[in-house]
Write a protein that holds these residues in place. Structure first.
Motif, PDB file in Angstrom:
ATOM      1  N   ILE A 262       0.596  -1.068   0.062  1.00 13.64           N
ATOM      2  CA  ILE A 262      -0.020   0.003   0.005  1.00 13.64           C
ATOM      3  C   ILE A 262       0.953   1.056   0.128  1.00 13.64           C
ATOM      4  N   LEU A 263       1.872   1.326   0.846  1.00 10.74           N
ATOM      5  CA  LEU A 263       2.735   2.333   0.771  1.00 10.74           C
ATOM      6  C   LEU A 263       3.693   2.803  -0.295  1.00 10.74           C
ATOM      7  N   MET A 264       4.259   1.655  -1.033  1.00 10.83           N
ATOM      8  CA  MET A 264       4.964   1.786  -2.029  1.00 10.83           C
ATOM      9  C   MET A 264       4.577   2.844  -3.447  1.00 10.83           C
ATOM     10  N   PRO A 265       3.110   2.323  -3.571  1.00  8.69           N
ATOM     11  CA  PRO A 265       2.518   3.186  -4.802  1.00  8.69           C
ATOM     12  C   PRO A 265       2.387   4.559  -4.200  1.00  8.69           C
ATOM     13  N   GLN A 266       2.432   4.926  -2.878  1.00  9.70           N
ATOM     14  CA  GLN A 266       2.208   6.272  -2.410  1.00  9.70           C
ATOM     15  C   GLN A 266       3.377   7.079  -2.512  1.00  9.70           C
ATOM     16  N   ILE A 267       4.676   6.301  -2.352  1.00  7.97           N
ATOM     17  CA  ILE A 267       5.969   6.667  -2.220  1.00  7.97           C
ATOM     18  C   ILE A 267       6.402   7.059  -3.799  1.00  7.97           C
ATOM     19  N   GLU A 268       5.981   5.891  -4.733  1.00  5.86           N
ATOM     20  CA  GLU A 268       6.322   6.346  -6.051  1.00  5.86           C
ATOM     21  C   GLU A 268       5.606   7.538  -6.609  1.00  5.86           C
ATOM     22  N   ASN A 269       4.173   7.795  -6.259  1.00  4.50           N
ATOM     23  CA  ASN A 269       3.428   8.802  -6.571  1.00  4.50           C
ATOM     24  C   ASN A 269       4.223  10.442  -5.991  1.00  4.50           C
ATOM     25  N   LEU A 270       4.825  10.010  -4.809  1.00  3.32           N
ATOM     26  CA  LEU A 270       5.373  11.338  -4.263  1.00  3.32           C
ATOM     27  C   LEU A 270       6.726  11.509  -5.075  1.00  3.32           C
ATOM     28  N   LYS A 271       7.453  10.508  -5.375  1.00  2.40           N
ATOM     29  CA  LYS A 271       8.585  10.576  -6.219  1.00  2.40           C
ATOM     30  C   LYS A 271       8.573  11.353  -7.457  1.00  2.40           C
ATOM     31  N   ILE A 272       7.294  11.183  -8.425  1.00  6.50           N
ATOM     32  CA  ILE A 272       6.890  11.882  -9.298  1.00  6.50           C
ATOM     33  C   ILE A 272       6.577  13.287  -9.130  1.00  6.50           C
ATOM     34  N   ARG A 273       5.865  13.503  -7.886  1.00  4.61           N
ATOM     35  CA  ARG A 273       5.441  15.013  -7.602  1.00  4.61           C
ATOM     36  C   ARG A 273       6.619  15.509  -7.109  1.00  4.61           C
ATOM     37  N   VAL A 274       7.660  15.070  -6.775  1.00  4.64           N
ATOM     38  CA  VAL A 274       8.855  15.618  -6.311  1.00  4.64           C
ATOM     39  C   VAL A 274       9.645  16.203  -7.543  1.00  4.64           C
ATOM     40  N   LYS A 275       9.620  15.284  -8.723  1.00  5.46           N
ATOM     41  CA  LYS A 275      10.412  15.693  -9.993  1.00  5.46           C
ATOM     42  C   LYS A 275       9.759  16.901 -10.348  1.00  5.46           C
ATOM     43  N   ILE A 276       8.467  16.872 -10.245  1.00  2.06           N
ATOM     44  CA  ILE A 276       7.631  18.135 -11.041  1.00  2.06           C
ATOM     45  C   ILE A 276       7.958  19.261 -10.407  1.00  2.06           C
ATOM     46  N   ILE A 277       8.179  19.142  -8.927  1.00  2.00           N
ATOM     47  CA  ILE A 277       8.322  20.282  -8.076  1.00  2.00           C
ATOM     48  C   ILE A 277       9.609  20.876  -8.235  1.00  2.00           C
ATOM     49  N   LYS A 278      10.702  19.991  -8.478  1.00  2.00           N
ATOM     50  CA  LYS A 278      12.189  20.292  -8.764  1.00  2.00           C
ATOM     51  C   LYS A 278      12.032  21.120 -10.157  1.00  2.00           C
ATOM     52  N   ASN A 279      11.458  20.596 -11.144  1.00  2.00           N
ATOM     53  CA  ASN A 279      11.301  21.288 -12.451  1.00  2.00           C
ATOM     54  C   ASN A 279      10.508  22.738 -12.226  1.00  2.00           C
ATOM     55  N   MET A 280       9.449  22.701 -11.679  1.00  2.00           N
ATOM     56  CA  MET A 280       9.055  24.076 -11.125  1.00  2.00           C
ATOM     57  C   MET A 280       9.778  24.913 -10.641  1.00  2.00           C
ATOM     58  N   GLN A 281      10.739  24.560  -9.662  1.00  2.00           N
ATOM     59  CA  GLN A 281      11.708  25.420  -8.803  1.00  2.00           C
ATOM     60  C   GLN A 281      12.802  25.895  -9.872  1.00  2.00           C
ATOM     61  N   LEU A 282      13.175  24.868 -10.639  1.00  2.00           N
ATOM     62  CA  LEU A 282      14.246  25.187 -11.719  1.00  2.00           C
ATOM     63  C   LEU A 282      13.723  26.148 -12.806  1.00  2.00           C
ATOM     64  N   ILE A 283      12.543  25.898 -13.251  1.00  2.00           N
ATOM     65  CA  ILE A 283      12.010  26.917 -14.455  1.00  2.00           C
ATOM     66  C   ILE A 283      11.941  28.115 -13.390  1.00  2.00           C
ATOM     67  N   GLY A 284      11.135  28.214 -12.269  1.00  2.00           N
ATOM     68  CA  GLY A 284      11.008  29.473 -11.781  1.00  2.00           C
ATOM     69  C   GLY A 284      12.355  30.215 -11.499  1.00  2.00           C
ATOM     70  N   ILE A 285      13.470  29.554 -11.023  1.00  2.00           N
ATOM     71  CA  ILE A 285      14.721  30.237 -10.841  1.00  2.00           C
ATOM     72  C   ILE A 285      15.209  30.844 -12.271  1.00  2.00           C
ATOM     73  N   ILE A 286      15.076  29.968 -13.299  1.00  2.00           N
ATOM     74  CA  ILE A 286      15.315  30.517 -14.557  1.00  2.00           C
ATOM     75  C   ILE A 286      14.723  31.895 -14.973  1.00  2.00           C
ATOM     76  N   SER A 287      13.398  31.707 -14.555  1.00  2.00           N
ATOM     77  CA  SER A 287      12.817  32.805 -14.818  1.00  2.00           C
ATOM     78  C   SER A 287      12.871  34.267 -14.167  1.00  2.00           C
ATOM     79  N   LEU A 288      13.139  33.874 -13.094  1.00  2.00           N
ATOM     80  CA  LEU A 288      13.610  35.025 -11.900  1.00  2.00           C
ATOM     81  C   LEU A 288      15.051  35.682 -12.454  1.00  2.00           C
ATOM     82  N   PHE A 289      15.938  34.864 -13.205  1.00  2.00           N
ATOM     83  CA  PHE A 289      17.102  35.119 -13.688  1.00  2.00           C
ATOM     84  C   PHE A 289      16.887  36.024 -14.873  1.00  2.00           C
TER      85      PHE A 289
END
Length: 138
Positions: free
Chosen positions: A49-76
């Motif tokens: 039960i927990l592993m699919p939730q962890i996999e879902n969270l991994k995807i979300r972390v990757k998206i947030i990482k990309n959101m942050q990276l693109i936001g930083i480039i936008s700020l630059f």
């Protein structure tokens, strides 16, 4: 439209606040992943039960990482366009500022995707609840 130094300066604070919100989401997810990982290692019967939730969270972390990276480039780009305006390179500053706005829109789009994934995960969790009691569904 005349691009002045104040135009990118208005967006500057918006991007900064978005990056702060993205970082907050990232920290919350990181803590949740650590908690679920500890639960999975301690309660081997719930791993399925927990592993699919962890996999879902991994995807979300990757998206947030990309959101942050693109936001930083936008700020630059936003800051660089202000610098170009200061140097009186208005045409180049306009293109740089437009790039900043496009990157900001991409970052916001990724944020919407991440929120959608988050809501789906919450709905799955809530679907396992009946009344005041939650039960594990296999």
């Amino acid at each position: 439209m005349q691009l002045t130094l104040t135009t990118p300066a208005l967006i500057f604070s918006t991007i900064s606040l978005l990056l702060l919100a993205y970082t907050s989401r990232f920290i919350a997810l990181a803590n949740l992943i650590r908690s679920l990982h500890n639960q999975a290692s301690q309660e081997l019967s719930r791993v399925d039960i927990l592993m699919p939730q962890i996999e879902n969270l991994k995807i979300r972390v990757k998206i947030i990482k990309n959101m942050q990276l693109i936001g930083i480039i936008s700020l630059f780009f936003c800051v660089f366009s202000m610098f170009l305006i200061f140097l009186q390179q208005v045409i180049l500053a306009e293109f740089t500022f437009a790039g900043s706005l496009i990157l900001l829109m991409i970052s916001l789009f990724l944020s919407a995707i991440e929120i959608n994934i988050s809501v789906k995960a919450l709905n799955i969790e809530l679907s396992q609840c009946v009344g005041d009691q939650c039960k594990l569904v296999k």
